[in-house]
Design a protein around this motif. Structure first.
Motif, PDB file in Angstrom:
ATOM      1  N   PRO A  55       0.843  -1.194   0.000  1.00 35.28           N
ATOM      2  CA  PRO A  55       0.000   0.000   0.000  1.00 35.28           C
ATOM      3  C   PRO A  55       0.879   1.245   0.000  1.00 35.28           C
ATOM      4  O   PRO A  55       1.764   1.387   0.830  1.00 35.28           O
ATOM      5  CB  PRO A  55      -0.783  -0.122   1.306  1.00 35.28           C
ATOM      6  N   PHE A  58      -2.047   4.588  -5.755  1.00 36.84           N
ATOM      7  CA  PHE A  58      -1.895   3.138  -5.579  1.00 36.84           C
ATOM      8  C   PHE A  58      -1.681   2.414  -6.912  1.00 36.84           C
ATOM      9  O   PHE A  58      -1.091   1.351  -6.956  1.00 36.84           O
ATOM     10  CB  PHE A  58      -3.132   2.561  -4.893  1.00 36.84           C
ATOM     11  N   SER A  88      -3.538  -6.429  -3.026  1.00 41.21           N
ATOM     12  CA  SER A  88      -2.960  -6.724  -1.727  1.00 41.21           C
ATOM     13  C   SER A  88      -3.794  -7.764  -1.011  1.00 41.21           C
ATOM     14  O   SER A  88      -5.011  -7.622  -0.892  1.00 41.21           O
ATOM     15  CB  SER A  88      -2.886  -5.474  -0.851  1.00 41.21           C
ATOM     16  N   ARG A  94       5.282   0.484  12.718  1.00 40.99           N
ATOM     17  CA  ARG A  94       3.933  -0.089  12.768  1.00 40.99           C
ATOM     18  C   ARG A  94       3.972  -1.573  13.141  1.00 40.99           C
ATOM     19  O   ARG A  94       3.199  -2.038  13.973  1.00 40.99           O
ATOM     20  CB  ARG A  94       3.254   0.070  11.413  1.00 40.99           C
ATOM     21  N   GLY A 120     -12.226 -15.375   9.612  1.00 36.54           N
ATOM     22  CA  GLY A 120     -12.920 -14.262  10.255  1.00 36.54           C
ATOM     23  C   GLY A 120     -12.712 -14.214  11.749  1.00 36.54           C
ATOM     24  O   GLY A 120     -13.478 -13.580  12.469  1.00 36.54           O
ATOM     25  N   PHE A 121     -11.647 -14.868  12.223  1.00 32.48           N
ATOM     26  CA  PHE A 121     -11.454 -14.965  13.678  1.00 32.48           C
ATOM     27  C   PHE A 121     -10.955 -13.665  14.295  1.00 32.48           C
ATOM     28  O   PHE A 121     -11.469 -13.192  15.293  1.00 32.48           O
ATOM     29  CB  PHE A 121     -10.482 -16.113  13.997  1.00 32.48           C
ATOM     30  N   ARG A 175      -8.161  -9.901  13.495  1.00 31.12           N
ATOM     31  CA  ARG A 175      -7.456  -9.134  12.480  1.00 31.12           C
ATOM     32  C   ARG A 175      -6.029  -9.599  12.228  1.00 31.12           C
ATOM     33  O   ARG A 175      -5.527  -9.524  11.125  1.00 31.12           O
ATOM     34  CB  ARG A 175      -7.482  -7.643  12.850  1.00 31.12           C
ATOM     35  N   GLY A 193      -5.523 -10.094   8.371  1.00 31.19           N
ATOM     36  CA  GLY A 193      -6.815  -9.900   7.712  1.00 31.19           C
ATOM     37  C   GLY A 193      -7.414 -11.225   7.261  1.00 31.19           C
ATOM     38  O   GLY A 193      -8.323 -11.256   6.446  1.00 31.19           O
ATOM     39  N   GLN A 220      -5.916 -13.835   5.619  1.00 32.64           N
ATOM     40  CA  GLN A 220      -5.527 -14.261   4.269  1.00 32.64           C
ATOM     41  C   GLN A 220      -4.721 -15.561   4.337  1.00 32.64           C
ATOM     42  O   GLN A 220      -3.715 -15.645   5.049  1.00 32.64           O
ATOM     43  CB  GLN A 220      -4.650 -13.181   3.615  1.00 32.64           C
ATOM     44  N   MET A 256     -11.887  -0.055  13.740  1.00 34.66           N
ATOM     45  CA  MET A 256     -11.901   0.434  12.360  1.00 34.66           C
ATOM     46  C   MET A 256     -11.815   1.949  12.315  1.00 34.66           C
ATOM     47  O   MET A 256     -12.217   2.625  13.248  1.00 34.66           O
ATOM     48  CB  MET A 256     -13.220   0.042  11.675  1.00 34.66           C
ATOM     49  N   GLY A 258      -6.082   3.162   1.141  1.00 37.06           N
ATOM     50  CA  GLY A 258      -5.545   2.904   2.472  1.00 37.06           C
ATOM     51  C   GLY A 258      -6.277   3.752   3.490  1.00 37.06           C
ATOM     52  O   GLY A 258      -7.165   4.525   3.140  1.00 37.06           O
ATOM     53  N   PHE A 305      -2.480   0.766  12.600  1.00 38.05           N
ATOM     54  CA  PHE A 305      -1.962   0.111  11.397  1.00 38.05           C
ATOM     55  C   PHE A 305      -3.052  -0.747  10.732  1.00 38.05           C
ATOM     56  O   PHE A 305      -3.193  -0.773   9.514  1.00 38.05           O
ATOM     57  CB  PHE A 305      -0.767  -0.751  11.809  1.00 38.05           C
ATOM     58  N   LEU A 306      -3.834  -1.418  11.567  1.00 33.40           N
ATOM     59  CA  LEU A 306      -4.844  -2.338  11.035  1.00 33.40           C
ATOM     60  C   LEU A 306      -6.016  -1.575  10.421  1.00 33.40           C
ATOM     61  O   LEU A 306      -6.813  -2.135   9.676  1.00 33.40           O
ATOM     62  CB  LEU A 306      -5.339  -3.280  12.126  1.00 33.40           C
ATOM     63  N   GLN A 325      -5.308   1.023   8.642  1.00 34.87           N
ATOM     64  CA  GLN A 325      -4.681   1.652   7.474  1.00 34.87           C
ATOM     65  C   GLN A 325      -4.458   0.676   6.333  1.00 34.87           C
ATOM     66  O   GLN A 325      -4.503   1.051   5.166  1.00 34.87           O
ATOM     67  CB  GLN A 325      -3.322   2.253   7.881  1.00 34.87           C
ATOM     68  N   SER A 333      -4.725  -1.756   3.386  1.00 32.81           N
ATOM     69  CA  SER A 333      -5.751  -1.829   2.352  1.00 32.81           C
ATOM     70  C   SER A 333      -6.638  -3.067   2.483  1.00 32.81           C
ATOM     71  O   SER A 333      -7.847  -3.001   2.289  1.00 32.81           O
ATOM     72  CB  SER A 333      -5.088  -1.843   0.974  1.00 32.81           C
ATOM     73  N   ASN A 334      -6.016  -4.207   2.815  1.00 32.62           N
ATOM     74  CA  ASN A 334      -6.806  -5.439   2.814  1.00 32.62           C
ATOM     75  C   ASN A 334      -7.598  -5.643   4.092  1.00 32.62           C
ATOM     76  O   ASN A 334      -8.276  -6.650   4.242  1.00 32.62           O
ATOM     77  CB  ASN A 334      -5.900  -6.658   2.569  1.00 32.62           C
ATOM     78  N   LEU A 335      -7.497  -4.681   5.013  1.00 34.02           N
ATOM     79  CA  LEU A 335      -8.222  -4.850   6.267  1.00 34.02           C
ATOM     80  C   LEU A 335      -9.678  -4.392   6.199  1.00 34.02           C
ATOM     81  O   LEU A 335     -10.418  -4.574   7.155  1.00 34.02           O
ATOM     82  CB  LEU A 335      -7.469  -4.190   7.432  1.00 34.02           C
ATOM     83  N   GLY A 371     -10.770  -7.766   5.611  1.00 32.99           N
ATOM     84  CA  GLY A 371     -10.585  -8.472   6.877  1.00 32.99           C
ATOM     85  C   GLY A 371     -11.704  -8.183   7.860  1.00 32.99           C
ATOM     86  O   GLY A 371     -12.227  -9.077   8.527  1.00 32.99           O
ATOM     87  N   ASN A 372     -12.098  -6.927   7.944  1.00 30.41           N
ATOM     88  CA  ASN A 372     -13.183  -6.563   8.852  1.00 30.41           C
ATOM     89  C   ASN A 372     -14.519  -7.141   8.407  1.00 30.41           C
ATOM     90  O   ASN A 372     -15.346  -7.538   9.237  1.00 30.41           O
ATOM     91  CB  ASN A 372     -13.276  -5.047   8.979  1.00 30.41           C
ATOM     92  N   SER A 432     -14.887  -9.929   6.835  1.00 28.65           N
ATOM     93  CA  SER A 432     -14.822 -11.346   7.209  1.00 28.65           C
ATOM     94  C   SER A 432     -15.173 -11.523   8.682  1.00 28.65           C
ATOM     95  O   SER A 432     -15.930 -12.423   9.055  1.00 28.65           O
ATOM     96  CB  SER A 432     -13.423 -11.914   6.951  1.00 28.65           C
ATOM     97  N   ILE A 433     -14.614 -10.648   9.512  1.00 28.81           N
ATOM     98  CA  ILE A 433     -14.833 -10.770  10.953  1.00 28.81           C
ATOM     99  C   ILE A 433     -16.278 -10.433  11.322  1.00 28.81           C
ATOM    100  O   ILE A 433     -16.946 -11.173  12.037  1.00 28.81           O
ATOM    101  CB  ILE A 433     -13.852  -9.847  11.719  1.00 28.81           C
ATOM    102  N   SER A 438     -10.575 -13.700   0.545  1.00 32.60           N
ATOM    103  CA  SER A 438     -10.708 -12.308   0.110  1.00 32.60           C
ATOM    104  C   SER A 438      -9.502 -11.873  -0.691  1.00 32.60           C
ATOM    105  O   SER A 438      -8.391 -12.340  -0.491  1.00 32.60           O
ATOM    106  CB  SER A 438     -10.907 -11.378   1.303  1.00 32.60           C
ATOM    107  N   THR A 470      -7.985  -8.057  -2.302  1.00 34.21           N
ATOM    108  CA  THR A 470      -8.157  -6.610  -2.336  1.00 34.21           C
ATOM    109  C   THR A 470      -7.379  -6.042  -3.519  1.00 34.21           C
ATOM    110  O   THR A 470      -6.192  -6.321  -3.669  1.00 34.21           O
ATOM    111  CB  THR A 470      -7.657  -5.991  -1.015  1.00 34.21           C
TER     112      THR A 470
END
Lengths: 424, 395
Positions: free
Chosen positions: A105, A149, A170, A211, A276-277, A279, A410, A412, B67, B105, B143-144, B146, B148-150, B153-154, B156-157, B165, B167
């Motif tokens: 990103p 991007f 990504s 980070r 989905g457990f 992050r 996430g 993946q 988020m 992002g 960070f989470l 920020q 892109s793929n989160l 991820g969110n 999914s959760i 997934s 992205t």
């Protein structure tokens, strides 16, 4: 040639690579199988105040301006040049298929923020209103494109003449594998005979490192740098950031044969599963990773007994290595104790967005050379991981099928299966 | 490969005009309904998202807290789409549903950035100051919010969509490609059911900054995208838009209501010389045009960057003479990665209601006198990428 599901068989006819071990597949393979580490002290920015001061940086590639976006583009160019050159496909600047590229990103970085703050003339408290004011002067126009991007992909599409709309993607630390999976799918759909699949990452910058550090994901065993990444060891304490890029030219078997191209290996199967457990953490039962592995094996029309070697995600974090090991054992059963599994990340660190593609290249080189690269820094075995991790020294072996794992934040989970030979 | 029909069975839309298709249908009936904030980021304007009652789609406070706004918009819109498709809570089907998200992002910590930029010039060791400030002041989980793929991820959760997934990134064009890849995969039997979409938060100075540097933001308040010659550029808009896309047979097997058929999608690329957009978008329109039938309406994602927007309207008029056109940007702004999904949502709405919404005030858009049977959705990225999709009314 079609596979048992009537889909075109997908082969690899060109690979290119740059990592902290060097440029090109020959140098990389020599260093990797010699057990050399590319991890070093970070010199490109001050490390005072940081818990982690090491990384697998690629310091021999320059970028101007020096930022992750430009560096990632430059790495990708080097890797693609090599891959397309090896495949001898298309004309110069005329690659006959689409581009799928995993890129980190992209973000504006501190030197740019500082320049905007300075240009704003604000001498008191700087706010984003000041930066916006400076931006509106038009004096920083090139940075607009630099920090979009889609720019890296677009520039590569332009140079190498790939066809159609290039895709930047990504899936966090499995991105490189997803780029390859997208290429495999496009060829299997019959949309194209060839695809250029790339993973690149040049994001060792202070904030990126911080980070991961704030999430306690990085090793803090800075001294000696080359000893920090120790996948599957009992004293592993986090991953080490790495950089690099890998490119693969994918083709249908029929197209490669028709033009007399040398086939470097077959991408026999892909598997993926979301989680989905949480992050950053995986489901406690490890099922998503297990299902991704089973998916790849089934997609290839193989059984777990066919796997000769696992190219591990093997990040050297306490959680990943334990869960990956459990997952492999669940998929392969008792036999897993004797299936070699090793982690390239012990030597090059975690190349993040690029990792899945870099490790795909190493998997293909493992098949080509019938030699398994080691997991270095393996001095303290972890009793919870009773596996053959190919400790410290490369090994000659008969390798027909390699399973390469990639997992990311996430939820993946992506797994690729490489084979020495095409089968129907 | 067998070519299967691809249908849309759920749409989730949140924007500056409201949440849900019904609310948008209502708001769009008023030709001058537009929600613009011209002061917060002056001289630039944005279309701020309406306030959402987050608990309705993101029940856990902990998830909401993890988020940033762009992810909440998207996760919320995804929930609306699943609800409409009748999939909410259907664990088995959701665990097999694939996710393709178009995303940029996430937001930065503006206060921390400001502090650092204020102090750095005064420091003898600015690099170390930067390290110490970031290590000490940043919220670790930012960070989470920020990555892109989160957004995926969110989703999914929060909603249990865990097939897998992917992205896609890259401003407007990644939105076209997300829809295109899902479409091609369903059509070829590489998946039966996808949740596809995007979200973008315009109310963030760090994102505005990138486009302000490029001189691609309109200054001085709102004007329709067709009337921005004096100050060309985008007015960014907050939005989230998601779709449930399915193979027709999969939708029918579960008795789902089909809202529209996605009949074709095309994405193209050009080098942006004068005339390039017209040529490249022309190729994309030609590719999907055979899938259009009966009276056609056009929903354009035009950015308002005057030259390319003029080329876009010219080529649409050339390819589909007399077809009424509505610009998404005249109503909800320009939502970058989400712009194509938002336009597609308005296209589905048009077919579902059997009527095109009225022209935007002052835009010069022509009224529509017949009920559209199909909709052409176009996208021209402000910097790169062209795309088109054909939507058809279901029989």
């Amino acid at each position: 040639m079609k596979d048992r599901n009537g889909r075109p068989v997908v082969v690899v006819t060109g690979i290119g690579l740059v990592t902290s071990l060097g440029q090109g597949k020959t140098d990389n393979w020599a260093a990797l199988t010699a057990g050399k580490s590319g991890i070093r002290q970070i010199t490109r920015f001050p490390t005072g105040g940081l818990r982690t001061t090491i990384a697998g940086t690629v310091d021999f590639v320059k970028a101007e301006p020096f930022c992750a976006a430009q560096l990632s583009e430059n790495f990708a160019r080097i890797a693609v040049e090599e891959a397309v050159g090896e495949a001898k496909i298309g004309g110069k600047g005329d690659f006959p298929g689409p581009l799928f590229i995993a890129v980190p990103p992209v973000e504006m970085e501190w030197p740019q923020r500082e320049a905007l703050a300075k240009a704003s003339g604000q001498t008191g408290d700087v706010t984003y209103a000041d930066l916006l004011k400076a931006a509106a002067t038009g004096a920083f126009k090139p940075w607009h494109d630099l920090f979009l991007f889609g720019t890296v992909a677009d520039r590569l599409a332009e140079t190498f003449g790939t066809k159609g709309s290039p895709i930047s993607l990504s899936t966090a630390c499995s991105s490189g594998a997803t780029a390859i999976q997208l290429g495999v799918e496009a060829i299997r759909r019959g949309e194209t005979d060839a695809a250029l699949c790339v993973g690149t990452d040049g994001s060792v910058q202070a904030e990126a490192l911080i980070r991961f550090s704030l999430l306690s994901a990085l090793s803090t065993q800075n001294d000696p740098p080359e000893g920090a990444s120790k996948p599957f060891s009992k004293n592993r304490d986090g991953f080490v950031m790495g950089e690099g890029a890998a490119a693969l030219v994918l083709e249908s078997y029929a197209s490669a044969k028709a033009r007399g191209a040398k086939i470097l290996g077959v991408i026999a199967g892909c598997g993926e599963k979301g989680d989905g457990f949480h992050r950053t953490r995986t489901s406690p039962d490890g099922m998503p990773a297990i299902l991704a592995m089973r998916g790849a094996i089934a997609d290839a029309g193989l059984t777990p007994d066919d796997i000769d070697y696992v190219n591990a995600h093997g990040t050297s974090t306490p959680e990943n290595d334990k869960m990956e090991s459990l997952g492999c054992m669940a998929v392969m059963g008792e036999r897993m104790k004797s299936v070699p599994i090793s982690s390239n990340k012990s030597m090059i660190g975690h190349t993040l967005t690029a990792a899945g593609a870099v490790e795909a290249v190493f998997s293909l080189l493992t098949i080509a050379n019938q030699k398994i690269p080691p997991t270095i820094n393996y001095a303290q075995p972890d009793p919870a991981i009773p596996l053959d991790v190919v400790p410290n020294v490369a090994r000659d072996a008969r390798v027909r099928h390699v399973m390469s794992n990639s997992f990311g934040f996430g939820g993946q989970n992506t797994v690729l299966l490489f084979a020495a030979e095409a089968r129907q | 490969m067998g070519q299967r029909d691809v249908v849309i069975t759920g749409v989730g839309l949140v924007s500056s005009l409201g949440e849900g298709l019904e609310a948008h249908a209502g708001a769009l009936k008023d030709p001058s309904a537009v929600n613009v904030d011209a002061t917060t980021y002056a001289p630039f304007s944005v279309h701020p998202a309406v306030a959402l009652e987050l608990d309705r789609q993101i029940p856990k406070k902990l998830d909401q807290k993890q988020m940033e706004p762009w992810q909440r918009l998207g996760t919320y819109a995804a929930g609306l789409a699943l609800e409409m498709a009748g999939l909410k809570g259907d664990k088995e089907k959701l665990s097999e549903t694939q996710l393709i998200v178009a995303a940029g992002g996430g937001e930065r910590d503006y206060a921390v950035d400001g502090q650092i930029l204020t102090e750095m010039p005064k420091s003898a060791t600015p690099g170390v100051l930067l390290n110490e400030k970031l290590m000490g002041e940043l919220r670790p989980t930012l960070f989470l919010a920020q990555l892109s793929n989160l957004l995926a991820g969110n989703i999914s959760i929060v909603h249990g969509v865990t097939g897998a997934s992917r992205t896609f990134m890259g401003e407007e064009q990644c939105g076209v490609d997300a829809v295109r890849i899902a479409f091609e995969r369903i059509r070829a039997g590489q998946g039966d059911r996808f949740l596809v979409g995007s979200s973008y938060n315009s109310e963030r100075p760090d994102s505005l900054l990138i486009f302000a540097m490029g001189g691609v933001l309109k200054q001085g308040g709102f004007a329709p995208v067709q009337k921005r010659e004096a100050s060309p550029g985008m007015i960014l808009g907050s939005a989230g838009a998601f779709f449930v896309m399915e193979a027709r047979e999969a939708a029918e097997a579960r008795g789902a209501t089909i809202l529209a058929e996605l009949a074709d999608v095309s994405a193209t690329r050009s080098i942006r010389d004068a005339g390039a957009v017209a040529a490249s978008l022309g190729v994309a329109i030609d590719a999907v045009k055979p899938a259009l039938s009966g009276a056609v309406a056009v929903i354009s994602g035009a950015s308002g960057c005057a030259d390319i927007t003029a080329e876009e309207f010219d080529v649409i008029a050339e390819k589909l003479p007399g077809a009424p056109i509505r610009a998404t940007g005249n109503r909800l702004g320009h939502a970058l990665e989400s712009q194509f999904a938002v336009s597609l949502a308005l296209g589905v709405l048009t077919l579902k209601d059997g009527a095109l919404f009225p022209p935007a005030a002052g835009s010069g858009e022509a009224p529509a006198d017949t009920a559209p049977q199909s909709v052409l959705v176009t996208s021209v990225g402000h910097k790169r990428g062209e795309g088109a999709a054909a939507l058809k009314r279901t029989q």
